[in-house]
Write an enzyme that holds these catalytic residues in place. Structure first.
Site: not given
Ligand code: ASP
Length: 325
Positions: A9, A22, A88-89, A161, A282
């Site tokens: 981005t 975008y 950023t993903d 993120k 567990e």
């Protein structure tokens, strides 16, 4: 100081300054640098267009190529520090991969943005300014890969993120920030405590192929046959994004034990987003033949497991690696 522009981005363009839609990764390296006043006076800059992808298209092949380029620049002494502009993903995954396989103490800094370059109040230019300031700062060395974004400096190991849309999306739950950046003025709080870069045992030099490792997301009423599907499609490792402390239903647990006994390495992580996943809490990891992820989220567990498999580690040593890294 060298910049590797990969897309994302930060290199995105929208039809208008207030259009939420975008295209990521369309602006080139020169446009990114030219949009930041004073950037060239922070450090002598070189750079290149490494790729032009939204980071949802980052792949094992691009990671290997990126690691080779970063290691090559450092070993040829062509960069004191490197900035990688990135979507950023998946920046946390690329960052953690480099954190483990770059063989240098010099700064490697990833940055990106949540708003495209054409947006009103685009966040990319200041993020890039801060990232270059960090990469040019010798005090940033020895901290492994850093993600510099929204005035915060995160260790690539600890960051994730946390919001799909908010500019303040990156957080380092449990571990906290490595430092902060304010218009290039840098403060550091800590060094990562676990081994990385030059101290990591992992390398991807030569003809490396990263093995297939799938992530399966657990939920109420999860079908166990997904586990078998993954194994029969060739996964050498499976990471479970388990509920709570990395838990799965009894039926899924038995199926995981079955594929583990066939040689698939199964790592239990958690879908929760913070906290540890411990052994034999567990779930009977000893009895079922499973590995606990300790502190790594599913996407970072996948990275570490791929590198452990490249190194040929057995299940016991892989568990040790999850406690060590
Ligand atoms: N999908 C974009 C990417 O990761 C999002 C961003 O960069 O913020 O490339």
């Amino acid at each position: 100081m060298h910049i590797l522009a990969t897309g994302g981005t930060i290199a995105g363009s929208a039809p208008s300054p207030v259009d939420p839609g975008y295209d990521a990764g369309v602006l080139g390296f020169t446009a990114l640098v030219d949009a930041v006043p004073g950037l060239r006076s922070v450090a002598a800059l070189t750079g290149e267009q490494f790729s032009e992808v939204g980071s949802q298209d980052m792949s094992d092949q691009l990671w290997l190529k990126l690691a080779a380029r970063v290691n090559g620049l450092f070993s040829a002494d062509e960069a004191d520090g490197i900035v990688i502009t990135h979507g950023t993903d998946t920046a946390e995954e690329t960052g953690f991969f480099l954190h483990l396989v770059v063989k240098s103490q010099r700064p490697v800094v990833l940055t990106g943005s949540m708003r495209p370059a054409t947006a009103l109040s685009a966040d990319g230019p200041l993020n890039l300014f801060n990232a270059v300031s960090v990469a040019a700062d010798p005090r940033a060395g020895g901290r492994g890969a850093i993600i510099a974004i929204n005035d915060d400096l995160h260790s690539a190991r600890d960051v994730t993120k946390s919001s799909t849309t908010d500019v303040q999306t990156f957080v380092s739950p449990d571990a906290g920030l490595v430092g902060t950046a304010s218009y290039g003025r840098l403060r550091y709080f800590r060094y990562p405590t676990r081994p990385h870069t030059a101290d990591s045992e992992f390398t991807v030099e030569g003809e490396v192929v990263l093995p297939r490792v799938d992530i399966l997301y657990a939920h109420a009423n999860m079908p166990a046959d997904l586990v078998r599907a993954s194994a029969s499609l060739g996964a050498r490792g499976i990471v479970i994004a388990g509920v709570g402390n990395g838990n799965v239903s009894s039926e899924v647990a038995q199926t995981l034990a079955d594929v583990a006994s066939d040689g698939v390495i199964v790592v239990r992580s958690s879908r929760v987003g913070s906290g540890d996943v411990g052994r034999n809490i567990e779930m009977d990891d000893d009895g079922l033949g499973l590995v606990a992820s300790d502190q790594l989220n599913p996407q970072k567990s996948r990275v570490l497991l791929q590198l452990c498999l490249v190194r040929g580690l057995d299940r016991g040593l892989i568990q040790d690696a999850f406690y060590r890294y």
